[in-house]
Scaffold this active site. Structure first.
Site, PDB file in Angstrom:
ATOM      1  N   GLY A  74     -91.681  87.145 -69.887  1.00  0.00           N
ATOM      2  CA  GLY A  74     -91.234  85.767 -69.763  1.00  0.00           C
ATOM      3  C   GLY A  74     -92.299  84.780 -70.158  1.00  0.00           C
ATOM      4  O   GLY A  74     -93.223  85.088 -70.925  1.00  0.00           O
ATOM      5  N   HIS A  75     -92.186  83.587 -69.605  1.00  0.00           N
ATOM      6  CA  HIS A  75     -93.097  82.489 -69.944  1.00  0.00           C
ATOM      7  C   HIS A  75     -93.382  81.687 -68.689  1.00  0.00           C
ATOM      8  O   HIS A  75     -92.506  81.516 -67.830  1.00  0.00           O
ATOM      9  CB  HIS A  75     -92.467  81.586 -71.009  1.00  0.00           C
ATOM     10  N   CYS A 116     -77.880  73.485 -59.267  1.00  0.00           N
ATOM     11  CA  CYS A 116     -76.952  73.132 -60.342  1.00  0.00           C
ATOM     12  C   CYS A 116     -76.548  71.668 -60.302  1.00  0.00           C
ATOM     13  O   CYS A 116     -75.894  71.175 -61.225  1.00  0.00           O
ATOM     14  CB  CYS A 116     -75.723  74.034 -60.281  1.00  0.00           C
ATOM     15  N   ASP A 153     -69.072  82.134 -71.040  1.00  0.00           N
ATOM     16  CA  ASP A 153     -70.201  82.068 -70.121  1.00  0.00           C
ATOM     17  C   ASP A 153     -71.489  82.532 -70.780  1.00  0.00           C
ATOM     18  O   ASP A 153     -72.576  82.102 -70.408  1.00  0.00           O
ATOM     19  CB  ASP A 153     -69.923  82.942 -68.885  1.00  0.00           C
ATOM     20  N   ASP A 166     -67.915  82.384 -63.564  1.00  0.00           N
ATOM     21  CA  ASP A 166     -68.615  82.125 -62.305  1.00  0.00           C
ATOM     22  C   ASP A 166     -68.597  80.617 -62.052  1.00  0.00           C
ATOM     23  O   ASP A 166     -68.741  79.815 -62.972  1.00  0.00           O
ATOM     24  CB  ASP A 166     -70.036  82.685 -62.299  1.00  0.00           C
TER      25      ASP A 166
END
Length: 717
Positions: A513-514, A393, A424, A598
């Site tokens: 997904g990808h 992050c 969020d 969070d």
């Protein structure tokens, strides 16, 4: 643009022994192009055997003999898997590894084993339950330290009177005597003691044992071990408070199932240290039997073999070239600790002893460890250069820039999109339920793809948990470096299996997904969740609410230090363990909180301010109540910060009051967190019970402050 070279081979180093440690150091200095290195070892440190007797005697702290494998792997560009191998499937070229999160299968093109031996004695009834084998060294050192601090009657029995057993007996006697105890140390051997030494050295060691009052019982077979004694075949009983197994190091049992040719359980290797059975497998150190010229089990041969192994791994990766032969020396200088700061040396039949020999041994040992203490700088040489971009992050867009961009988006026009400012996750109205949807992506900060995927999935689930929703489904977004198709398959399997396990445990499914190739690893997940009641948001915190945080903070600072090679392995391990801890249980416990979020990229202060803004309240925080990751405060005191720290600090600069002067740990309020804890505003009367329940779940949750009346503002006490 410059294309990065494609990875074509997986080199798997099994075991963090001396040879593999030196190989990694060499490959850090001169990498093998197009090879991905992986080290598998139980733990992020490995003890240097040469200094173990000195540690047992009290001359060295444990840290002095621990090779930091995490720093070494980062320097070498390798991934470190914390676990131990239990099997090799040579047909599929996979190694089964047991880790804290469960079994894993790691693929390889080339594997090398340096797993040492064990001093366990399963053939002696009671040994496994009541005695402590001298190998593996790290487990032995930890158990000895605990005993030395409270030795009871200080009675020690050492089973095995070879050089290692005699060294440990003298070291134990010295340590306990120096601490003011009157130790009783006894050596016992089923055969002849010190049979590997020449007559002169053997006689001097027996003389030293006699002077120390350490009896050595030869031709005395142990029949069984009980909690407080060693029992001999002749009927004699040796009372003991600590029992050490140092007799006849033996190979690990699982090697017999590999199908490799073995000699007495040790892997037979040829001149190039390659298995005579399988050209994809190498072995070195005590677990190997050097077929061309068998040598004793001694660390010096592992050290001397390291340059040859490094070169042959390079040649095997490229293919075509003949392997470089290993030519071990016929004899070597044996240096044997004598308990006190004195040692005995032997080579070519010549023997010397005394403090000066200890000083020589100490100098050699410290020089070896220095190889793993100092590495070339991992920071830019140019003082004007920008700092390295943090991962996790810490690589997010600055909060002020993101907020400004989002402010220009038009308000939702669909009546089923219920999102509120700063939520969020997006909130979608459904018949009978509310659905929340979120997406989160991380720049890779560990080479362990399975662990990185686990953390990325937990990080993405954080938004779902923070809104009190039940995880439903997820899509993965995976970017991997350029690599050969077989390596792509291995890597994708690691990523998807780890993420699927986390999601399944929470009742959700990974449905697709990808994927793409890029310059570096980036993993992300788009996750949906369901909630019957309206989702928990940021906007309902009440004056007087207690603020509860479920996880410690400090991941950004620790990851930043790790990138610079300034974080201790144990600190990084604790941070990774915290990040990889799912929070489904705490989320369900806190599902009726007034407000919840969070704590991630914008830091604790930034995310608490988001609650204050949405709820139009203020808050107070107690620095002393904040749960911190080990090492975070020390690193903050050194001024180590994530690249996002300054922006996080600036985003709340005009709405926060810090103590004057502010202690260094206050910097951690602005530290970007990856897979951070849940921050909940709850009625004060429920706080104590919630904390008790959270802590029972294994979370170091803490009450860190409260919601107060006033304009959005943070007061830090």
């Amino acid at each position: 643009m410059h294309a990065t070279p494609s990875l074509t081979k997986d080199i798997l180093l099994i075991g963090g022994g001396h040879a593999h440690a030196l190989v990694l150091r060499r490959l850090g200095m001169a990498p093998i192009p197009q090879a991905r290195l992986t080290l598998v070892n139980p733990g992020t440190t490995a003890p240097y055997s040469g200094m173990l007797p000195g540690h047992i005697a009290g001359h060295y702290p444990l840290d002095a003999l621990q090779i930091d494998l995490h720093r070494l792997a980062r320097f070498a560009g390798a991934r470190l898997i914390d676990g131990y191998a239990t099997a090799i499937d040579r047909t599929s070229r996979e190694v089964l590894v047991q880790t804290a999160s469960g079994p894993r299968r790691l693929g390889y093109d080339i594997a090398s084993l340096d797993i040492g031996v064990t001093s366990d004695m399963p053939q002696i009834p009671g040994f496994s339950e009541h005695a402590c084998p001298a190998k593996p060294l790290d487990a032995f050192a930890a158990r000895w330290q605990a005993f030395a601090e409270a030795p009871g009657n200080a009675r020690v029995v050492v089973i095995g009177a070879g050089v290692a057993g005699v060294e440990l007996a003298m070291a134990a006697h010295h340590r306990l005597s120096a601490a003011g105890h009157s130790p009783s140390v006894t050596l016992v051997d089923a055969g002849t003691a010190l049979s590997a030494l020449g007559g002169g050295s053997r006689a001097r060691l027996f003389e030293t044992l006699h002077k120390a009052g350490i009896p050595c019982l030869e031709n005395a077979r142990v029949t069984h071990v009980t909690p407080e004694a060693v029992h001999l075949e002749n009927g004699r009983t040796l009372p003991a408070d600590f029992i050490i197994g140092a007799g006849g190091a033996r190979p690990h049992d699982w090697l017999t199932e590999t199908g490799l040719d073995l000699h007495n359980g040790f892997i037979r290797v040829g001149p190039g240290l390659r298995s005579i059975t399988d050209p994809a497998v190498f072995a070195v150190g005590d677990c190997a039997h050097f077929e061309p010229d068998p040598r004793p089990k001694a660390g010096v041969y592992a050290v001397r073999a390291a340059p040859v192994l490094a070169e042959n791994l390079r040649r095997a990766t490229k293919g075509g070239a003949a392997l470089k032969p290993f030519r071990p020396q016929r004899d070597y200088l044996k240096l044997i600790s004598l308990g006190a700061q004195s040692a005995l040396g032997e080579k070519l039949g010549l023997t010397a002893s005394g403090p000066w020999v200890w000083r020589l041994k100490d100098r050699i040992d410290r020089a070896f460890m220095e190889k793993f203490t100092t590495y070339p700088s991992m920071t830019p040489d140019d003082p004007a250069a920008e700092p390295m971009l943090c991962a996790g992050c810490g690589a997010k867009i600055a909060p002020t820039a993101l907020k400004a961009a989002l402010a220009e988006l038009p308000a939702p026009e669909r009546d089923d999109v219920m999102s509120l400012p700063g939520d969020d996750a997006a909130i979608l109205a459904m018949e009978g339920d509310w659905q929340v949807i979120t997406t989160d992506h991380l720049r890779g900060f560990t080479e362990d793809l399975s662990l990185m995927s686990r953390i990325a999935a937990i990080h993405a689930l954080g938004d779902i948990w923070a809104m009190g929703a039940r995880p439903q489904a997820a899509l993965a977004s995976v970017t991997l470096p350029r690599m050969a198709p077989e390596m792509q398959a291995r890597s994708m399997r690691e990523v998807l299996f780890a993420a699927s396990a986390i999601l399944r445990d929470e009742g959700a499914e990974l449905v697709g997904g990808h994927s793409s190739m890029g310059a570096e690893v980036q993993l992300g997940f788009t996750v949906t969740g369901l909630r019957t009641a309206f989702p928990v948001g940021l906007e309902n915190a009440q004056v007087g609410d207690a603020l509860i945080l479920t996880k410690p903070i400090g991941t950004g600072t620790i990851l930043a230090a790790d990138m610079r090679g300034q974080a201790e392995a144990t600190w990084v391990a604790e941070a990774l363990a915290s990040m990889s801890q799912p929070q489904g249980g705490p989320a369900r416990l806190l599902a009726t909180a007034h407000a919840m979020t969070d704590v991630t990229g914008f830091g604790l202060a930034g995310h608490l301010m988001a609650i204050c803004e949405a709820s139009n309240v203020a808050a107070t925080l107690k620095l002393s109540a904040l749960p911190l990751l080990p090492g975070a405060a020390e690193l903050a005191a050194k001024g180590i910060r994530s690249t996002l720290w300054a922006e996080n600090r600036a985003a709340v600069a005009n709405r926060i009051a810090l103590p004057a002067p502010a202690p260094p740990m206050a910097d951690l309020l602005f530290d970007p967190q990856t897979a951070g804890g849940l921050l909940a505003a709850v009625p004060p009367g429920r706080a104590a019970k919630l904390l008790t329940d959270l802590q029972a779940m294994g979370f170091p949750a803490a009450r860190i402050g409260q919601i107060t009346a006033g304009e959005p503002f943070l007061t830090v006490q």
